[in-house]
Design a protein around this motif. Structure first.
Motif, mmCIF file in Angstrom:
data_model
loop_
_atom_site.group_PDB
_atom_site.id
_atom_site.type_symbol
_atom_site.label_atom_id
_atom_site.label_comp_id
_atom_site.label_asym_id
_atom_site.label_seq_id
_atom_site.Cartn_x
_atom_site.Cartn_y
_atom_site.Cartn_z
ATOM 1 N N TYR A 43 0.827 -1.210 0.000
ATOM 2 C CA TYR A 43 0.000 0.000 0.000
ATOM 3 C C TYR A 43 0.862 1.260 0.000
ATOM 4 O O TYR A 43 0.584 2.204 -0.740
ATOM 5 C CB TYR A 43 -0.939 -0.020 1.210
ATOM 6 N N SER A 44 1.921 1.265 0.798
ATOM 7 C CA SER A 44 2.784 2.449 0.867
ATOM 8 C C SER A 44 3.491 2.693 -0.463
ATOM 9 O O SER A 44 3.694 3.849 -0.866
ATOM 10 C CB SER A 44 3.805 2.324 1.998
ATOM 11 N N THR A 45 3.836 1.634 -1.167
ATOM 12 C CA THR A 45 4.476 1.764 -2.476
ATOM 13 C C THR A 45 3.502 2.355 -3.485
ATOM 14 O O THR A 45 3.853 3.265 -4.244
ATOM 15 C CB THR A 45 4.995 0.404 -2.972
ATOM 16 N N LEU A 46 2.271 1.851 -3.494
ATOM 17 C CA LEU A 46 1.270 2.385 -4.413
ATOM 18 C C LEU A 46 1.054 3.875 -4.155
ATOM 19 O O LEU A 46 1.041 4.680 -5.093
ATOM 20 C CB LEU A 46 -0.057 1.627 -4.275
ATOM 21 N N GLU A 60 3.983 -2.985 -13.463
ATOM 22 C CA GLU A 60 3.008 -2.518 -12.474
ATOM 23 C C GLU A 60 1.785 -1.906 -13.153
ATOM 24 O O GLU A 60 0.648 -2.134 -12.725
ATOM 25 C CB GLU A 60 3.653 -1.506 -11.519
ATOM 26 N N ILE A 61 2.011 -1.150 -14.202
ATOM 27 C CA ILE A 61 0.894 -0.550 -14.943
ATOM 28 C C ILE A 61 0.013 -1.653 -15.527
ATOM 29 O O ILE A 61 -1.221 -1.596 -15.441
ATOM 30 C CB ILE A 61 1.398 0.396 -16.054
ATOM 31 N N TYR A 62 0.635 -2.672 -16.101
ATOM 32 C CA TYR A 62 -0.136 -3.775 -16.664
ATOM 33 C C TYR A 62 -0.890 -4.533 -15.577
ATOM 34 O O TYR A 62 -2.044 -4.928 -15.784
ATOM 35 C CB TYR A 62 0.768 -4.724 -17.463
ATOM 36 N N ALA A 63 -0.277 -4.732 -14.423
ATOM 37 C CA ALA A 63 -0.953 -5.414 -13.313
ATOM 38 C C ALA A 63 -2.140 -4.596 -12.806
ATOM 39 O O ALA A 63 -3.209 -5.146 -12.517
ATOM 40 C CB ALA A 63 0.040 -5.684 -12.185
ATOM 41 N N ILE A 64 -1.962 -3.286 -12.708
ATOM 42 C CA ILE A 64 -3.058 -2.407 -12.273
ATOM 43 C C ILE A 64 -4.188 -2.443 -13.294
ATOM 44 O O ILE A 64 -5.365 -2.577 -12.934
ATOM 45 C CB ILE A 64 -2.545 -0.973 -12.041
ATOM 46 N N ALA A 65 -3.852 -2.343 -14.563
ATOM 47 C CA ALA A 65 -4.873 -2.389 -15.620
ATOM 48 C C ALA A 65 -5.612 -3.722 -15.587
ATOM 49 O O ALA A 65 -6.845 -3.760 -15.719
ATOM 50 C CB ALA A 65 -4.228 -2.162 -16.981
ATOM 51 N N ASP A 66 -4.880 -4.807 -15.396
ATOM 52 C CA ASP A 66 -5.504 -6.133 -15.324
ATOM 53 C C ASP A 66 -6.463 -6.207 -14.138
ATOM 54 O O ASP A 66 -7.582 -6.705 -14.271
ATOM 55 C CB ASP A 66 -4.422 -7.210 -15.218
ATOM 56 N N ALA A 67 -6.046 -5.708 -12.993
ATOM 57 C CA ALA A 67 -6.898 -5.727 -11.797
ATOM 58 C C ALA A 67 -8.153 -4.880 -12.001
ATOM 59 O O ALA A 67 -9.226 -5.212 -11.484
ATOM 60 C CB ALA A 67 -6.115 -5.219 -10.590
ATOM 61 N N LEU A 75 -3.389 4.395 -19.038
ATOM 62 C CA LEU A 75 -2.555 4.593 -17.856
ATOM 63 C C LEU A 75 -1.134 4.995 -18.225
ATOM 64 O O LEU A 75 -0.399 5.510 -17.390
ATOM 65 C CB LEU A 75 -2.523 3.326 -16.998
ATOM 66 N N LEU A 76 -0.765 4.726 -19.444
ATOM 67 C CA LEU A 76 0.596 5.014 -19.895
ATOM 68 C C LEU A 76 0.678 6.402 -20.522
ATOM 69 O O LEU A 76 1.285 6.604 -21.561
ATOM 70 C CB LEU A 76 1.069 3.953 -20.888
#
Length: 88
Positions: A43-46, A60-67, A75-76
């Motif tokens: 959470y602190s990293t995000l 990380e961008i791809y993981a966030i988009a997937d979620a 996002l890019l």
């Protein structure tokens, strides 16, 4: 965006991406805690990345988009300007 990608610093790009991710989170209604659980990001990293204190990785961008079940493209930010747009 008022600047072209070529005129932007890494810090500018980090801010643009953080703003795009923040906006997507706000629009989706998804909680940051949920994103952290789905991506494995602390959470602190995000929060640090959302404030542009550090850069998001492409993974990380791809993981966030997937979620979020969206394309990573919005996002890019910033989106590159095509050569046709430059000459118009």
């Amino acid at each position: 965006m008022t600047n072209t990608v070529m005129n932007m610093t890494n810090t500018d790009i980090d801010h643009e991406i953080a703003q795009a991710v923040n906006s997507a989170i706000d629009q989706s209604g998804i909680k940051k805690k949920f994103l952290c659980e789905k991506t494995g990001m602390p959470y602190s990293t995000l929060n640090s990345k959302l404030r542009a204190y550090s850069s998001f990785t492409v993974a990380e961008i791809y993981a966030i988009a997937d979620a979020m079940k969206i394309s990573p493209n919005p996002l890019l930010a910033p989106q590159p300007v095509s050569s046709q747009e430059l000459t118009a």
